[in-house]
Every structure is written in structure tokens, then in C-alpha cells.
Design a protein around this motif. Sequence first.
Motif, PDB file in Angstrom:
ATOM      1  N   TYR A   3       0.989  -5.998 -39.092  1.00  0.00           N
ATOM      2  CA  TYR A   3      -0.557  -5.850 -39.391  1.00  0.00           C
ATOM      3  C   TYR A   3      -0.607  -5.057 -40.843  1.00  0.00           C
ATOM      4  N   LEU A   4      -0.013  -3.865 -41.135  1.00  0.00           N
ATOM      5  CA  LEU A   4       0.293  -3.019 -42.241  1.00  0.00           C
ATOM      6  C   LEU A   4       0.793  -4.187 -43.382  1.00  0.00           C
ATOM      7  N   PHE A   5       1.911  -5.018 -43.211  1.00  0.00           N
ATOM      8  CA  PHE A   5       2.232  -5.774 -44.190  1.00  0.00           C
ATOM      9  C   PHE A   5       1.223  -6.664 -44.677  1.00  0.00           C
ATOM     10  N   LEU A   6       0.335  -7.503 -43.512  1.00  0.00           N
ATOM     11  CA  LEU A   6      -0.490  -8.202 -43.933  1.00  0.00           C
ATOM     12  C   LEU A   6      -1.767  -7.662 -44.744  1.00  0.00           C
ATOM     13  N   GLU A   7      -2.149  -6.463 -44.320  1.00  0.00           N
ATOM     14  CA  GLU A   7      -3.190  -5.543 -44.976  1.00  0.00           C
ATOM     15  C   GLU A   7      -2.908  -5.037 -46.508  1.00  0.00           C
ATOM     16  N   LEU A   8      -1.637  -4.549 -46.579  1.00  0.00           N
ATOM     17  CA  LEU A   8      -1.476  -3.536 -47.479  1.00  0.00           C
ATOM     18  C   LEU A   8      -0.598  -4.130 -48.578  1.00  0.00           C
ATOM     19  N   THR A   9       0.079  -5.355 -48.298  1.00  0.00           N
ATOM     20  CA  THR A   9       0.682  -5.894 -49.442  1.00  0.00           C
ATOM     21  C   THR A   9      -0.159  -6.647 -50.323  1.00  0.00           C
ATOM     22  N   GLY A  10       0.242  -6.277 -51.626  1.00  0.00           N
ATOM     23  CA  GLY A  10      -0.638  -6.790 -52.733  1.00  0.00           C
ATOM     24  C   GLY A  10      -0.848  -8.420 -52.885  1.00  0.00           C
ATOM     25  N   ASP A  11      -1.738  -8.926 -53.620  1.00  0.00           N
ATOM     26  CA  ASP A  11      -1.819 -10.394 -53.762  1.00  0.00           C
ATOM     27  C   ASP A  11      -0.860 -10.984 -54.582  1.00  0.00           C
ATOM     28  N   LEU A  55      -2.606 -13.617 -35.204  1.00  0.00           N
ATOM     29  CA  LEU A  55      -2.292 -12.269 -34.378  1.00  0.00           C
ATOM     30  C   LEU A  55      -3.500 -12.012 -33.592  1.00  0.00           C
ATOM     31  N   ALA A  56      -4.846 -11.933 -34.107  1.00  0.00           N
ATOM     32  CA  ALA A  56      -5.995 -11.713 -33.369  1.00  0.00           C
ATOM     33  C   ALA A  56      -6.180 -12.587 -32.113  1.00  0.00           C
ATOM     34  N   TYR A  57      -5.860 -13.971 -32.309  1.00  0.00           N
ATOM     35  CA  TYR A  57      -6.203 -14.973 -31.369  1.00  0.00           C
ATOM     36  C   TYR A  57      -4.834 -14.560 -30.289  1.00  0.00           C
ATOM     37  N   PRO A  62      -3.389 -14.284 -50.488  1.00  0.00           N
ATOM     38  CA  PRO A  62      -4.550 -13.668 -49.699  1.00  0.00           C
ATOM     39  C   PRO A  62      -4.655 -14.580 -48.369  1.00  0.00           C
ATOM     40  N   ASP A  63      -5.017 -15.927 -48.712  1.00  0.00           N
ATOM     41  CA  ASP A  63      -5.353 -16.658 -47.796  1.00  0.00           C
ATOM     42  C   ASP A  63      -4.189 -16.929 -46.515  1.00  0.00           C
ATOM     43  N   THR A  64      -3.025 -16.657 -46.929  1.00  0.00           N
ATOM     44  CA  THR A  64      -2.017 -16.505 -45.947  1.00  0.00           C
ATOM     45  C   THR A  64      -2.177 -15.257 -44.936  1.00  0.00           C
ATOM     46  N   ALA A  65      -2.273 -14.394 -45.844  1.00  0.00           N
ATOM     47  CA  ALA A  65      -2.506 -12.949 -44.921  1.00  0.00           C
ATOM     48  C   ALA A  65      -3.812 -13.158 -43.955  1.00  0.00           C
ATOM     49  N   VAL A  66      -4.888 -13.818 -44.394  1.00  0.00           N
ATOM     50  CA  VAL A  66      -6.153 -14.110 -43.395  1.00  0.00           C
ATOM     51  C   VAL A  66      -5.684 -14.965 -42.291  1.00  0.00           C
ATOM     52  N   LYS A  67      -5.025 -15.979 -42.522  1.00  0.00           N
ATOM     53  CA  LYS A  67      -4.427 -16.844 -41.464  1.00  0.00           C
ATOM     54  C   LYS A  67      -3.623 -16.144 -40.492  1.00  0.00           C
TER      55      LYS A  67
END
Length: 104
Positions: free
Chosen positions: A14-22, A37-39, A27-32
Motif C-alpha cells: 500500500y505504501l508503494f502504491l500511495e507514495l511512489t511518484g507518478d 487490494l481493497a476488493y 497513477p491509473d495503475t496505482a488506483v487499479k
Amino acid sequence: MIALQVAGLIADFYLFLELTGDDDLDPDTAVKMTESLAYHLGEMDHAFLRELVDAFAVVAENYTGDEVRETVRNIASDLYLEETLAGDDPVKLAELEALRDARA
């Protein structure tokens, strides 16, 4: 013990997805991936998910930096895991919504 280990793995991801720069992560990959993960977490056995949700606060202390620790502590909230655990309980869901509104 297992919940703490799994929480640590999830926190790292989660930190990788949230804190890694664009520039380093689309960003679309991070959101997906965050949505995926949430699902998958929402599909877990609720007894284990409860342990996992509680474990994020514990494993947060293993990280350096206030922002990072706060991000880990907020994983359950950010991914709506408490709402998943509340299920169809309208009173609990209303309480959780009120808490969200108060934070905003």
C-alpha cells in the motif's frame, strides 16, 4: 501473529502504491491495484479481516516517519474495511459515515 505479518506485507504494498511518484508508477495503475487490494481484502473471512484491521495500528509503529505511520494506520479506513466488516448493520454503517464526515 499471522495477521501482523500479513498486515506488514499489505502495508508495504500500500505504501508503494500511495507514495511512489507518478514518474515511477502510472497513477491509473496505482488506483487499479489499490482497488484490487481493497476488493480482495473485502473477500477475506471476516474474523481474520478483523484481526488484520486491528494489526495495522500495531505494524504502523515499525515504520519511520509520521506521514508513513499515519498512512499505515489509515489503511483500513482508506480501503473501507470497517464498512466491509459492518456488513448490513445500518447503525454501524451510519456511525462509520459520521466518522468519515467528521474527518473531512
